[in-house]
Write a protein that holds these residues in place. Structure first.
Motif, PDB file in Angstrom:
ATOM      1  N   GLU A  95       4.703   8.638  -0.362  1.00 35.16           N
ATOM      2  CA  GLU A  95       4.241   8.575  -2.089  1.00 35.16           C
ATOM      3  C   GLU A  95       3.012   9.564  -2.288  1.00 35.16           C
ATOM      4  O   GLU A  95       2.708   9.956  -3.413  1.00 35.16           O
ATOM      5  CB  GLU A  95       3.877   7.247  -2.320  1.00 35.16           C
ATOM      6  N   LEU A  96       2.232   9.805  -1.274  1.00 39.49           N
ATOM      7  CA  LEU A  96       0.811  10.594  -1.427  1.00 39.49           C
ATOM      8  C   LEU A  96       1.147  12.157  -0.854  1.00 39.49           C
ATOM      9  O   LEU A  96       0.203  12.745  -0.708  1.00 39.49           O
ATOM     10  CB  LEU A  96      -0.229   9.979  -0.950  1.00 39.49           C
ATOM     11  N   ALA A  97       2.426  12.375  -0.604  1.00 40.16           N
ATOM     12  CA  ALA A  97       2.754  13.768   0.040  1.00 40.16           C
ATOM     13  C   ALA A  97       2.498  14.862  -0.851  1.00 40.16           C
ATOM     14  O   ALA A  97       1.967  15.847  -0.773  1.00 40.16           O
ATOM     15  CB  ALA A  97       3.939  13.873   0.396  1.00 40.16           C
ATOM     16  N   GLY A  98       2.388  14.707  -2.322  1.00 50.11           N
ATOM     17  CA  GLY A  98       2.412  15.549  -3.406  1.00 50.11           C
ATOM     18  C   GLY A  98       0.752  15.976  -3.734  1.00 50.11           C
ATOM     19  O   GLY A  98       0.572  16.697  -4.877  1.00 50.11           O
ATOM     20  N   GLU A  99      -0.232  15.318  -2.793  1.00 54.25           N
ATOM     21  CA  GLU A  99      -1.429  15.428  -3.680  1.00 54.25           C
ATOM     22  C   GLU A  99      -2.009  16.968  -3.650  1.00 54.25           C
ATOM     23  O   GLU A  99      -2.586  17.110  -4.730  1.00 54.25           O
ATOM     24  CB  GLU A  99      -2.362  14.636  -2.546  1.00 54.25           C
TER      25      GLU A  99
ATOM     26  N   GLY B 145      -2.184  21.715  -9.575  1.00 57.84           N
ATOM     27  CA  GLY B 145      -1.538  21.496 -10.939  1.00 57.84           C
ATOM     28  C   GLY B 145      -2.823  21.162 -11.873  1.00 57.84           C
ATOM     29  O   GLY B 145      -2.787  21.682 -13.216  1.00 57.84           O
ATOM     30  N   PHE B 146      -3.620  20.417 -11.411  1.00 57.44           N
ATOM     31  CA  PHE B 146      -4.554  19.923 -12.284  1.00 57.44           C
ATOM     32  C   PHE B 146      -5.578  20.982 -12.633  1.00 57.44           C
ATOM     33  O   PHE B 146      -5.943  21.237 -13.471  1.00 57.44           O
ATOM     34  CB  PHE B 146      -5.448  18.850 -11.545  1.00 57.44           C
ATOM     35  N   ALA B 147      -5.941  21.751 -11.600  1.00 59.86           N
ATOM     36  CA  ALA B 147      -6.807  23.017 -11.625  1.00 59.86           C
ATOM     37  C   ALA B 147      -6.278  23.945 -12.752  1.00 59.86           C
ATOM     38  O   ALA B 147      -7.031  24.356 -13.592  1.00 59.86           O
ATOM     39  CB  ALA B 147      -6.784  23.548 -10.277  1.00 59.86           C
TER      40      ALA B 147
ATOM     41  N   PRO C 137       0.715  -1.259   0.049  1.00 59.74           N
ATOM     42  CA  PRO C 137       0.034   0.105  -0.192  1.00 59.74           C
ATOM     43  C   PRO C 137       0.840   1.399  -0.018  1.00 59.74           C
ATOM     44  O   PRO C 137       1.930   1.229   0.466  1.00 59.74           O
ATOM     45  CB  PRO C 137      -0.687  -0.063   1.154  1.00 59.74           C
ATOM     46  N   ALA C 138       0.249   2.450  -0.579  1.00 57.23           N
ATOM     47  CA  ALA C 138       0.998   3.626  -0.528  1.00 57.23           C
ATOM     48  C   ALA C 138       1.579   4.023   0.698  1.00 57.23           C
ATOM     49  O   ALA C 138       0.884   3.918   1.675  1.00 57.23           O
ATOM     50  CB  ALA C 138       0.009   4.575  -1.346  1.00 57.23           C
ATOM     51  N   SER C 139       2.712   4.566   0.774  1.00 59.55           N
ATOM     52  CA  SER C 139       3.185   5.067   1.753  1.00 59.55           C
ATOM     53  C   SER C 139       2.697   6.714   2.023  1.00 59.55           C
ATOM     54  O   SER C 139       2.378   7.105   0.851  1.00 59.55           O
ATOM     55  CB  SER C 139       4.913   5.143   1.882  1.00 59.55           C
TER      56      SER C 139
ATOM     57  N   ALA D 167      -0.454  18.168  -6.832  1.00 57.80           N
ATOM     58  CA  ALA D 167      -1.023  17.571  -7.970  1.00 57.80           C
ATOM     59  C   ALA D 167      -2.142  18.307  -8.322  1.00 57.80           C
ATOM     60  O   ALA D 167      -2.765  18.554  -9.419  1.00 57.80           O
ATOM     61  CB  ALA D 167      -1.119  16.203  -7.655  1.00 57.80           C
ATOM     62  N   VAL D 168      -3.063  18.481  -7.431  1.00 60.47           N
ATOM     63  CA  VAL D 168      -4.564  19.150  -7.443  1.00 60.47           C
ATOM     64  C   VAL D 168      -4.347  20.401  -8.112  1.00 60.47           C
ATOM     65  O   VAL D 168      -5.063  20.594  -8.636  1.00 60.47           O
ATOM     66  CB  VAL D 168      -5.601  18.739  -6.380  1.00 60.47           C
TER      67      VAL D 168
ATOM     68  N   ALA E  28      -3.544  23.646 -15.146  1.00 64.14           N
ATOM     69  CA  ALA E  28      -3.677  23.003 -16.171  1.00 64.14           C
ATOM     70  C   ALA E  28      -4.909  22.626 -17.165  1.00 64.14           C
ATOM     71  O   ALA E  28      -5.238  22.938 -18.268  1.00 64.14           O
ATOM     72  CB  ALA E  28      -2.892  21.590 -16.380  1.00 64.14           C
TER      73      ALA E  28
END
Lengths: 202, 265
Positions: free
Chosen positions: B45-49, B55-57, B40-42, B52-53, B59
């Protein structure tokens, strides 16, 4: 991890521009993307993963497939970004066969076993997988870690399903024969595993 | 050979291992390895959420096509072919850019050619003439006389787009000198440092013609009146939208000072 039908709703939302939908996709797939890229580009994995998601975000609007198609799509982006990164570096991955042999020569199995006990974690496993020839490493990562079926993995890799299946098998064989993995077998502590012999060579 | 049975994983066994099914005693180490690889993800690994979101908005907004049909999804092109296409097109774009600039200035550019050149610029992320980081606003739109067809005519957050600002008088002067020299090779030559400065500002000697055409192409008194066309050259489009260049045009960035290339006419 999320089931596909849970993800389907999020995918639909993300395609429509919804941030929460995208966040769910990201949480669900980022670990696999990151690990896959770790094997392909090593330390640059985080950066390349970010690029991957940015590109996905830009192009998501036009996406009209389901979750399995999205996985393929996303990993294709990741793969292309990874290859770009490798080109940028102009550096090739080290020759895997040699590296396995070198490492095997350097560390007798018993010592490795002790090391392994301390280092059994995801990063270590990925490092080991990264020593495979690249096409095998990619096949193993896409099949095992990303959970893609043979057909999807083949689509990502631009190869035929049969080829991917064989590459996966060879990769697994090679891993299974790696002394560090075999030592782990012993370390896993299931009685008969003590029979592991330090025989070398393929 | 007994100890090497693990080397004999067959296709079926491989499929079983992939599926995470319990493996035979000889594959226990491998099974454990695979389990760890897909653990399972550590947290790390999920620290950048959040990033990322965000960036999504940005982009996603940046990719909003205002009037462009939904069929933006690009075909998958094999990477090698893509690389070639990029190289070839980049070369063509550079060639076209200089030609385009001259033609644009003299007013005899075939409609569409300009747009084509510019769309290649933008699509390939080849820096548009003013993308070298100087505060000259209306550059690329001026060069090509059009926006890239699939580029939204709204400011693009996070992209390298610049809003048109006042022209840099120094650059304008350099371009005038350059232009004068070009028109009259026997006249006053540019000072070497001016030439260098201009070249640097344009992003290379070969881009000077396009760069200056953009600056000089518009009547000076017209500089601040144009539409707020974002200077494109979004680097992120480097492999994006290939195949839609030059189609489905929506060239709304013109103010009539230049030929108006429109694929529809």
């Amino acid at each position: 991890m999320f089931e596909d039908d849970e993800l389907a709703a999020s995918l639909k939302m993300a395609v429509a521009g919804d941030e929460e939908g995208f966040a769910v996709l990201w949480r669900s797939l980022q670990p696999a993307v990151l690990r896959y890229l770790r094997v392909v580009v090593g330390d640059a994995a985080e950066d390349v993963a970010s690029e991957t998601w940015l590109q996905a975000a830009r192009d998501l609007r036009g996406f009209d497939g389901g979750v399995p198609a999205f996985r393929v799509w996303l990993f294709r982006i990741a793969r292309h970004r990874g290859i770009d990164e490798l080109r940028r570096r102009g550096r090739r991955r080290e020759e895997p066969t040699e590296s396995i042999e070198e490492q095997a020569a350097q560390s007798p199995v018993r010592d490795v076993a002790a090391e392994v006990l301390e280092e059994m974690d995801t990063a270590w496993a990925l490092e080991l997988i990264a020593t495979l020839p690249q096409h095998q490493a990619e096949a193993v990562m896409l099949r095992v870690v990303a959970g893609l079926d043979v057909g999807s993995a083949a689509e990502v890799l631009g190869k035929r399903a049969g080829t991917v299946r064989v590459a996966t098998m060879r990769g697994l064989r090679r891993l299974a024969a790696d002394p560090r993995v075999r030592a782990w077998e012993g370390a896993a502590g299931t009685g008969s595993a003590a029979a592991v012999s330090p025989a070398e060579g393929m | 050979m007994h100890t090497w049975r693990t080397g004999r994983i067959g296709l079926t066994e491989a499929d079983r291992l992939v599926a995470g099914e319990p493996s035979g005693p000889d594959c226990r180490g491998l099974g454990a390895l695979l389990n760890v690889a897909k653990a399972p993800a550590s947290e790390e690994e999920l620290a950048g959420e959040r990033a990322a979101v965000a960036g999504f908005a940005a982009a996603y907004r940046g990719a909003v096509p205002t009037g462009v049909p939904k069929r933006r999804r690009r075909a998958w092109i094999p990477l090698s072919a893509k690389g070639l296409a990029v190289k070839a097109a980049a070369g063509v774009a550079v060639l076209l850019a200089s030609g385009t600039a001259v033609a644009a200035e003299t007013g005899n550019l075939p409609a569409g050619a300009q747009e084509h050149a510019h769309s290649m610029f933008s699509t390939l992320g080849v820096p548009a003439p003013d993308a070298g980081g100087r505060p000259t606003g209306a550059g690329p739109a001026g060069v090509a006389g059009s926006v890239r067809p699939s580029t939204p005519a709204i400011p693009t957050p996070g992209a390298s787009g610049t809003t048109p600002g006042p022209k840099d008088p120094a650059m304008l002067a350099l371009c005038r000198a350059w232009d004068a020299e070009r028109k009259d090779p026997h006249g006053k030559a540019m000072a070497a440092e001016d030439r260098r400065a201009l070249s640097a500002a344009a992003g290379g000697q070969s881009r000077v013609p396009a760069f200056c055409a953009a600056l000089l192409g518009e009547p000076p008194d017209n500089a601040a009146t144009t539409h707020p066309v974002p200077a494109t050259a979004t680097p992120s489009h480097s492999d994006n939208g290939k195949g839609n260049g030059g189609t489905g045009g929506n060239p709304d960035g013109n103010n009539g000072a230049r030929p108006t290339p429109s694929p529809h006419r």
